[in-house]
Motif scaffolding. Structure first.
Motif, PDB file in Angstrom:
ATOM      1  N   LEU A  42      19.604  -0.236 -27.451  1.00 31.46           N
ATOM      2  CA  LEU A  42      19.377   1.200 -27.570  1.00 31.46           C
ATOM      3  C   LEU A  42      20.347   1.994 -26.708  1.00 31.46           C
ATOM      4  CD1 LEU A  42      15.452   1.325 -27.611  1.00 31.46           C
ATOM      5  CD2 LEU A  42      17.021   1.763 -29.521  1.00 31.46           C
ATOM      6  N   TRP A  43      20.581   1.513 -25.470  1.00 33.09           N
ATOM      7  CA  TRP A  43      21.496   2.219 -24.579  1.00 33.09           C
ATOM      8  C   TRP A  43      22.934   2.168 -25.098  1.00 33.09           C
ATOM      9  CZ3 TRP A  43      20.743   5.816 -21.164  1.00 33.09           C
ATOM     10  CH2 TRP A  43      19.519   5.890 -20.487  1.00 33.09           C
ATOM     11  N   VAL A  44      23.365   0.992 -25.559  1.00 29.70           N
ATOM     12  CA  VAL A  44      24.727   0.864 -26.093  1.00 29.70           C
ATOM     13  C   VAL A  44      24.900   1.763 -27.314  1.00 29.70           C
ATOM     14  CG1 VAL A  44      26.350  -0.697 -27.237  1.00 29.70           C
ATOM     15  CG2 VAL A  44      25.114  -1.457 -25.201  1.00 29.70           C
ATOM     16  N   ALA A  45      23.920   1.751 -28.217  1.00 31.37           N
ATOM     17  CA  ALA A  45      23.972   2.610 -29.402  1.00 31.37           C
ATOM     18  C   ALA A  45      24.014   4.087 -29.002  1.00 31.37           C
ATOM     19  CB  ALA A  45      22.768   2.342 -30.304  1.00 31.37           C
ATOM     20  N   PHE A  46      23.250   4.446 -27.967  1.00 29.40           N
ATOM     21  CA  PHE A  46      23.221   5.827 -27.492  1.00 29.40           C
ATOM     22  C   PHE A  46      24.590   6.266 -26.986  1.00 29.40           C
ATOM     23  CE2 PHE A  46      22.815   8.545 -23.662  1.00 29.40           C
ATOM     24  CZ  PHE A  46      22.377   9.711 -24.270  1.00 29.40           C
ATOM     25  N   TYR A  47      25.239   5.429 -26.163  1.00 30.00           N
ATOM     26  CA  TYR A  47      26.535   5.802 -25.591  1.00 30.00           C
ATOM     27  C   TYR A  47      27.635   5.809 -26.650  1.00 30.00           C
ATOM     28  CZ  TYR A  47      24.777   5.803 -20.822  1.00 30.00           C
ATOM     29  OH  TYR A  47      24.092   6.102 -19.679  1.00 30.00           O
ATOM     30  N   VAL A  48      27.581   4.898 -27.614  1.00 29.48           N
ATOM     31  CA  VAL A  48      28.555   4.904 -28.703  1.00 29.48           C
ATOM     32  C   VAL A  48      28.385   6.171 -29.543  1.00 29.48           C
ATOM     33  CG1 VAL A  48      29.231   3.777 -30.859  1.00 29.48           C
ATOM     34  CG2 VAL A  48      28.841   2.400 -28.810  1.00 29.48           C
ATOM     35  N   ALA A  49      27.130   6.512 -29.864  1.00 28.96           N
ATOM     36  CA  ALA A  49      26.857   7.727 -30.632  1.00 28.96           C
ATOM     37  C   ALA A  49      27.312   8.966 -29.867  1.00 28.96           C
ATOM     38  CB  ALA A  49      25.364   7.826 -30.960  1.00 28.96           C
ATOM     39  N   LEU A  50      27.132   8.932 -28.544  1.00 27.35           N
ATOM     40  CA  LEU A  50      27.542  10.061 -27.701  1.00 27.35           C
ATOM     41  C   LEU A  50      29.063  10.239 -27.751  1.00 27.35           C
ATOM     42  CD1 LEU A  50      25.874  11.995 -25.919  1.00 27.35           C
ATOM     43  CD2 LEU A  50      26.545  10.601 -23.951  1.00 27.35           C
ATOM     44  N   ALA A  51      29.805   9.126 -27.703  1.00 28.06           N
ATOM     45  CA  ALA A  51      31.267   9.207 -27.780  1.00 28.06           C
ATOM     46  C   ALA A  51      31.721   9.738 -29.139  1.00 28.06           C
ATOM     47  CB  ALA A  51      31.868   7.825 -27.524  1.00 28.06           C
ATOM     48  N   LEU A  52      31.083   9.256 -30.200  1.00 28.51           N
ATOM     49  CA  LEU A  52      31.424   9.742 -31.537  1.00 28.51           C
ATOM     50  C   LEU A  52      31.129  11.233 -31.670  1.00 28.51           C
ATOM     51  CD1 LEU A  52      30.055   6.765 -33.691  1.00 28.51           C
ATOM     52  CD2 LEU A  52      32.442   7.265 -33.113  1.00 28.51           C
ATOM     53  N   ALA A  53      29.997  11.664 -31.101  1.00 32.01           N
ATOM     54  CA  ALA A  53      29.630  13.080 -31.152  1.00 32.01           C
ATOM     55  C   ALA A  53      30.603  13.931 -30.335  1.00 32.01           C
ATOM     56  CB  ALA A  53      28.205  13.271 -30.629  1.00 32.01           C
ATOM     57  N   PHE A  54      31.044  13.398 -29.192  1.00 32.58           N
ATOM     58  CA  PHE A  54      31.999  14.143 -28.363  1.00 32.58           C
ATOM     59  C   PHE A  54      33.309  14.337 -29.120  1.00 32.58           C
ATOM     60  CE2 PHE A  54      35.298  14.421 -25.054  1.00 32.58           C
ATOM     61  CZ  PHE A  54      34.811  15.517 -24.344  1.00 32.58           C
ATOM     62  N   GLY A  55      33.724  13.321 -29.876  1.00 25.16           N
ATOM     63  CA  GLY A  55      34.921  13.461 -30.687  1.00 25.16           C
ATOM     64  C   GLY A  55      34.775  14.563 -31.727  1.00 25.16           C
ATOM     65  N   LEU A  56      33.585  14.688 -32.311  1.00 23.80           N
ATOM     66  CA  LEU A  56      33.337  15.753 -33.287  1.00 23.80           C
ATOM     67  C   LEU A  56      33.371  17.129 -32.621  1.00 23.80           C
ATOM     68  CD1 LEU A  56      30.474  14.146 -35.432  1.00 23.80           C
ATOM     69  CD2 LEU A  56      32.911  14.380 -36.015  1.00 23.80           C
ATOM     70  N   VAL A  57      32.867  17.200 -31.390  1.00 26.20           N
ATOM     71  CA  VAL A  57      32.930  18.464 -30.648  1.00 26.20           C
ATOM     72  C   VAL A  57      34.383  18.838 -30.374  1.00 26.20           C
ATOM     73  CG1 VAL A  57      32.341  19.611 -28.483  1.00 26.20           C
ATOM     74  CG2 VAL A  57      30.654  18.152 -29.606  1.00 26.20           C
ATOM     75  N   LEU A  58      35.188  17.834 -29.987  1.00 23.97           N
ATOM     76  CA  LEU A  58      36.621  18.084 -29.785  1.00 23.97           C
ATOM     77  C   LEU A  58      37.277  18.574 -31.068  1.00 23.97           C
ATOM     78  CD1 LEU A  58      37.897  15.115 -27.557  1.00 23.97           C
ATOM     79  CD2 LEU A  58      37.979  17.558 -27.009  1.00 23.97           C
ATOM     80  N   LEU A  59      36.853  18.013 -32.196  1.00 28.63           N
ATOM     81  CA  LEU A  59      37.382  18.428 -33.493  1.00 28.63           C
ATOM     82  C   LEU A  59      37.079  19.896 -33.755  1.00 28.63           C
ATOM     83  CD1 LEU A  59      38.685  17.658 -36.234  1.00 28.63           C
ATOM     84  CD2 LEU A  59      36.396  17.034 -37.024  1.00 28.63           C
ATOM     85  N   ALA A  60      35.855  20.318 -33.418  1.00 29.53           N
ATOM     86  CA  ALA A  60      35.454  21.706 -33.656  1.00 29.53           C
ATOM     87  C   ALA A  60      36.148  22.670 -32.697  1.00 29.53           C
ATOM     88  CB  ALA A  60      33.932  21.837 -33.516  1.00 29.53           C
TER      89      ALA A  60
END
Length: 334
Positions: A42-60
Motif C-alpha cells: 500500500l505504501w509503495v503504491a501510494f508513493y508511486v501514485a504520488l509521483a505520477l500525480a506530481f508529474g501531472l501537476v507539473l504538466l498543468a
C-alpha cells in the motif's frame, strides 16, 4: 534545459514534500517494526501514485517539457534505487541487523541520501552553469559506470571501507545490539553498538550512490527543482519497497544490464549536448544547421522504460523456476 516554473509553485511543492517526509520518518521513529506485505504494498503504491500525480501537476503548471523530464528522471533514479537495495540487503546481512531495527537503519540511510544529493545538486547546478564542458566528464563517468555494470557486479561482496575500519579502531564497539541504541553499557563500561557502524556503512554507500545518480539525472534535465524532486520521489517508499521485494530482489538478474543501457545512453547524450553547445554550427544560406544530433526527450523515455521493462520480464522468465532465497529478510536478533 531549465524551465521557469512559478516560484510559488516550487516553494509550495517543496514545503508539502518536506511535511510528507517528516510525517513518514516520525512514524518509523516512534514505532519501528517489520511491515507486512500488505502494508508495504500500500505504501509503495501510494508513493508511486504520488509521483505520477506530481508529474501531472507539473504538466498543468509548466507544460509537457518539465513533466516529461520529471518522469524520465524519476524512473532513472527509482531504478537506480532498486539496484541500491541489493547493497542495503548485503549490509543488513553482513552486520546481522535485527529485523525490527531495519526500518530505522533505512530511515537514516534515506535522510543521509537526501542531504548528500541536495548538496550534489546545488554544486552540480552551479558548476554546469559556469562550465558546460563538465558534461564531458559526467558523460564519460556514466559510460564507465555502464561498462562496469556489464563486466561484473561489485555488489556481490561487501567489504568495509577505510572510514569504517578506522572507526572500529578509534571507538570501542561491542558485537551485541541494544535495540536501536547507539550507546550501551557492557561490564560497567560505556561502549558503542554495531548500529553506529551500520549507519556509517549506509552513509558511505549513499555517497557512492549519489556519484552515479546525480550526473545521470543532469543528463535528462538541468532544472535543479526537477532534479531534486525526482530524487525525493525516488527515495520515498524505498523502505517499504525493501520489505516488499524481499527475496525477489535476487530474481532481477538483468537489472544491471538495464541500468548499464540507461546510464550509457545518458552518458552519450551528455557528451552530444556538450559538443552541441561548444561547437560553431554550419551555415547554409544564412541559417545555422545543428551538426550534432539532438536527443529528444521522448527517445530518453522510450530507452528508460523499454530497458526496465525488457530487463524485468526477461529476469522473471529466466528465474521463474527458481525459488528466491530470503535475501531481503535479514537475520532475526539472536
Amino acid at each position: 534545459m531549465t524551465h521557469e516554473l512559478p516560484l510559488w509553485f516550487e516553494v509550495t511543492a517543496l514545503a508539502a514534500i518536506g511535511v510528507l517526509l517528516v510525517v513518514d520518518l516520525l512514524i518509523v521513529a516512534r514505532r519501528p517494526h517489520v511491515p507486512t506485505m500488505k502494508e508495504s504494498s500500500l505504501w509503495v503504491a501510494f508513493y508511486v501514485a504520488l509521483a505520477l500525480a506530481f508529474g501531472l501537476v507539473l504538466l498543468a503548471v509548466g507544460g509537457s517539457a518539465p513533466a516529461g523530464e520529471f518522469y524520465a528522471g524519476w524512473l532513472t533514479e527509482y531504478s537506480l534505487s532498486v539496484d541500491n537495495l541489493f547493497v542495503f540487503v548485503i549490509i543488513m546481512s553482513r552486520f546481522a541487523v535485527p529485523r525490527e531495527q531495519q526500518q530505522r537503519v533505512l530511515m537514516v540511510g534515506i535522510i543521509v541520501a537526501l542531504v548528500l544529493r541536495a548538496g550534489f545538486i546545488v554544486a552540480g547546478a552551479a558548476i554546469i552553469e559556469q562550465f558546460v564542458w563538465v558534461f564531458y566528464l559526467f558523460g564519460a563517468f556514466l559510460v564507465y559506470t555502464a561498462v562496469k555494470l556489464v563486466v561484473g557486479d561489485d555488489d556481490e561482496e561487501y567489504s568495509e571501507n577505510v572510514a569504517i575500519r578506522l572507526l572500529r579502531r578509534v571507538l570501542p564497539v561491542t558485537e551485541r545490539y541494544d535495540g536501536g541504541r547507539l550507546r550501551t553499557v557492557v561490564d560497567g563500561r560505556r561502549t558503542w553498538t554495531p548500529m553506529l557502524v551500520v549507519f556509517f556503512a549506509i552513509g558511505s554507500t549513499d555517497l557512492l550512490f549519489a556519484l552515479d545518480s546525480i550526473p545521470a539525472i543532469f543528463g535528462l534535465t538541468r532544472d535543479p527543482f526537477i532534479v531534486f524532486t525526482a530524487n525525493v520521489f525516488a527515495l520515498m517508499g524505498l523502505r517499504q519497497l525493501y520489505f516488499l521485494l524481499g527475496g525477489l530482489l535476487e530474481r532481477l538478474v538483468f537489472l544491471p544490464m538495464a541500468l548499464a543501457a540507461i546510464l550509457g545512453f545518458i552518458g552519450i547524450k551528455l557528451v552530444l549536448e556538450a559538443m552541441a553547445e561548444n561547437s560553431v554550427p554550419f551555415i547554409n544560406g544564412g541559417q545555422p544547421i545543428r551538426w550534432v544530433p539532438e536527443v529528444p526527450l521522448w527517445l530518453s523515455l522510450v530507452v528508460i522504460v523499454g530497458s526496465l521493462a525488457v530487463a524485468t520480464v526477461a529476469s522473471l522468465l529466466t528465474t521463474r523456476s527458481t525459488t528466491p532465497s530470503d535475501v531481503g529478510r535479514g537475520p532475526d536478533a539472536s
